[in-house]
Scaffold this motif. Structure first.
Motif, mmCIF file in Angstrom:
data_model
loop_
_atom_site.group_PDB
_atom_site.id
_atom_site.type_symbol
_atom_site.label_atom_id
_atom_site.label_comp_id
_atom_site.label_asym_id
_atom_site.label_seq_id
_atom_site.Cartn_x
_atom_site.Cartn_y
_atom_site.Cartn_z
ATOM 1 N N LYS A 73 50.024 41.641 40.165
ATOM 2 C CA LYS A 73 50.344 42.470 39.176
ATOM 3 C C LYS A 73 49.614 42.072 37.661
ATOM 4 C CE LYS A 73 52.909 46.148 39.216
ATOM 5 N NZ LYS A 73 52.501 47.421 39.578
ATOM 6 N N LYS A 74 50.016 40.704 37.300
ATOM 7 C CA LYS A 74 49.487 40.499 36.111
ATOM 8 C C LYS A 74 47.726 40.476 36.078
ATOM 9 C CE LYS A 74 52.967 37.211 34.808
ATOM 10 N NZ LYS A 74 53.264 35.842 34.474
ATOM 11 N N LEU A 75 47.048 40.273 37.413
ATOM 12 C CA LEU A 75 45.676 40.245 37.338
ATOM 13 C C LEU A 75 45.341 41.683 37.211
ATOM 14 C CD1 LEU A 75 43.316 38.630 37.728
ATOM 15 C CD2 LEU A 75 43.652 38.693 40.052
ATOM 16 N N GLN A 76 46.164 42.794 37.872
ATOM 17 C CA GLN A 76 45.938 44.051 37.466
ATOM 18 C C GLN A 76 45.804 44.551 36.209
ATOM 19 O OE1 GLN A 76 48.537 46.619 39.914
ATOM 20 N NE2 GLN A 76 48.208 45.126 41.516
ATOM 21 N N GLU A 77 46.859 44.052 35.359
ATOM 22 C CA GLU A 77 46.907 44.357 34.077
ATOM 23 C C GLU A 77 45.916 43.735 33.186
ATOM 24 O OE1 GLU A 77 50.778 42.781 32.722
ATOM 25 O OE2 GLU A 77 51.958 44.424 34.071
ATOM 26 N N LEU A 78 45.505 42.387 33.596
ATOM 27 C CA LEU A 78 44.189 41.780 32.822
ATOM 28 C C LEU A 78 43.116 42.710 32.982
ATOM 29 C CD1 LEU A 78 42.974 39.741 31.412
ATOM 30 C CD2 LEU A 78 42.784 38.310 33.191
ATOM 31 N N PHE A 79 42.861 43.160 34.474
ATOM 32 C CA PHE A 79 41.525 43.960 34.849
ATOM 33 C C PHE A 79 41.663 45.205 34.066
ATOM 34 C CE2 PHE A 79 39.233 46.849 37.359
ATOM 35 C CZ PHE A 79 37.875 45.981 37.586
ATOM 36 N N MET A 80 42.651 45.880 33.725
ATOM 37 C CA MET A 80 42.824 47.134 33.079
ATOM 38 C C MET A 80 42.210 46.919 31.629
ATOM 39 S SD MET A 80 43.300 49.046 35.514
ATOM 40 C CE MET A 80 43.600 50.736 34.857
ATOM 41 N N LYS A 81 42.796 45.693 30.974
ATOM 42 C CA LYS A 81 42.727 45.537 29.627
ATOM 43 C C LYS A 81 41.248 44.708 29.334
ATOM 44 C CE LYS A 81 47.317 44.451 28.602
ATOM 45 N NZ LYS A 81 48.183 43.698 28.212
ATOM 46 N N ASP A 82 40.721 44.131 30.112
ATOM 47 C CA ASP A 82 39.690 43.046 30.015
ATOM 48 C C ASP A 82 38.961 42.621 31.496
ATOM 49 O OD1 ASP A 82 37.435 41.585 29.392
ATOM 50 O OD2 ASP A 82 38.709 40.287 28.232
ATOM 51 N N PRO A 83 38.159 43.829 31.968
ATOM 52 C CA PRO A 83 37.734 43.456 33.428
ATOM 53 C C PRO A 83 36.832 42.427 33.562
ATOM 54 C CG PRO A 83 36.989 45.492 32.505
ATOM 55 C CD PRO A 83 37.809 45.005 31.548
ATOM 56 N N VAL A 84 35.936 42.052 32.469
ATOM 57 C CA VAL A 84 35.041 40.993 32.631
ATOM 58 C C VAL A 84 35.776 39.842 32.794
ATOM 59 C CG1 VAL A 84 33.570 39.871 31.462
ATOM 60 C CG2 VAL A 84 33.267 42.222 31.480
ATOM 61 N N LYS A 85 36.782 39.635 31.833
ATOM 62 C CA LYS A 85 37.693 38.375 31.929
ATOM 63 C C LYS A 85 38.463 38.002 33.155
ATOM 64 C CE LYS A 85 40.868 35.804 28.854
ATOM 65 N NZ LYS A 85 41.637 35.874 27.525
ATOM 66 N N ALA A 86 38.823 39.079 33.782
ATOM 67 C CA ALA A 86 39.557 39.292 34.719
ATOM 68 C C ALA A 86 38.731 38.703 36.246
ATOM 69 C CB ALA A 86 40.217 40.496 35.224
ATOM 70 N N LEU A 87 37.632 39.444 36.173
ATOM 71 C CA LEU A 87 36.670 38.868 37.180
ATOM 72 C C LEU A 87 35.978 37.542 37.013
ATOM 73 C CD1 LEU A 87 35.166 39.966 39.793
ATOM 74 C CD2 LEU A 87 33.535 40.948 38.280
ATOM 75 N N GLU A 88 35.915 37.227 35.703
ATOM 76 C CA GLU A 88 35.348 35.822 35.713
ATOM 77 C C GLU A 88 36.651 34.712 36.177
ATOM 78 O OE1 GLU A 88 32.251 36.348 31.967
ATOM 79 O OE2 GLU A 88 34.304 35.638 31.533
ATOM 80 N N GLN A 89 37.761 35.229 35.916
ATOM 81 C CA GLN A 89 38.773 34.496 36.407
ATOM 82 C C GLN A 89 38.895 34.289 37.840
ATOM 83 O OE1 GLN A 89 42.682 35.364 34.360
ATOM 84 N NE2 GLN A 89 43.889 34.735 36.105
ATOM 85 N N ILE A 90 39.009 35.458 38.670
ATOM 86 C CA ILE A 90 38.863 35.669 40.108
ATOM 87 C C ILE A 90 37.814 34.688 40.633
ATOM 88 C CG2 ILE A 90 38.473 37.083 42.040
ATOM 89 C CD1 ILE A 90 39.726 39.360 40.214
ATOM 90 N N LEU A 91 36.571 35.122 39.979
ATOM 91 C CA LEU A 91 35.409 34.318 40.543
ATOM 92 C C LEU A 91 35.162 32.924 40.038
ATOM 93 C CD1 LEU A 91 32.904 37.172 40.224
ATOM 94 C CD2 LEU A 91 33.873 36.439 42.257
ATOM 95 N N ASN A 92 35.878 32.666 39.196
ATOM 96 C CA ASN A 92 35.978 31.075 38.504
ATOM 97 C C ASN A 92 34.556 30.647 37.845
ATOM 98 O OD1 ASN A 92 37.265 28.794 37.484
ATOM 99 N ND2 ASN A 92 36.748 27.727 39.583
#
Length: 72
Positions: free
Chosen positions: A18-37
């Motif tokens: 859920k937190k990652l969903q919220e981050l992806f909605m607000k800042d998809p670049v940051k979320a994807l960088e976090q996922i991909l490390n």
């Protein structure tokens, strides 16, 4: 790893967190960088983000259709 695999794995992680969903909605670049490390330039990451958004939209529609079918 190809883009399709990255998109599939990212969608799975986003849909489960859920937190990652919220981050992806607000800042998809940051979320994807976090996922991909990894830190990627926007011109490389934007097509992946577009693919993730499309796949999430399709999965939500599939879920809604499944719920609708259960009602009838």
């Amino acid at each position: 790893m190809d883009i399709k695999t990255i998109i599939t794995e990212a969608v799975e992680k986003i849909m489960k967190d859920k937190k990652l969903q919220e981050l992806f909605m607000k800042d998809p670049v940051k979320a994807l960088e976090q996922i991909l490390n990894v830190d990627l330039p926007d011109d490389m990451i934007n097509p992946v983000i577009d693919g993730i958004k499309a796949k999430i939209a399709i999965e939500k529609v599939d879920d809604a259709v499944g719920l609708f079918k259960k009602l009838f």
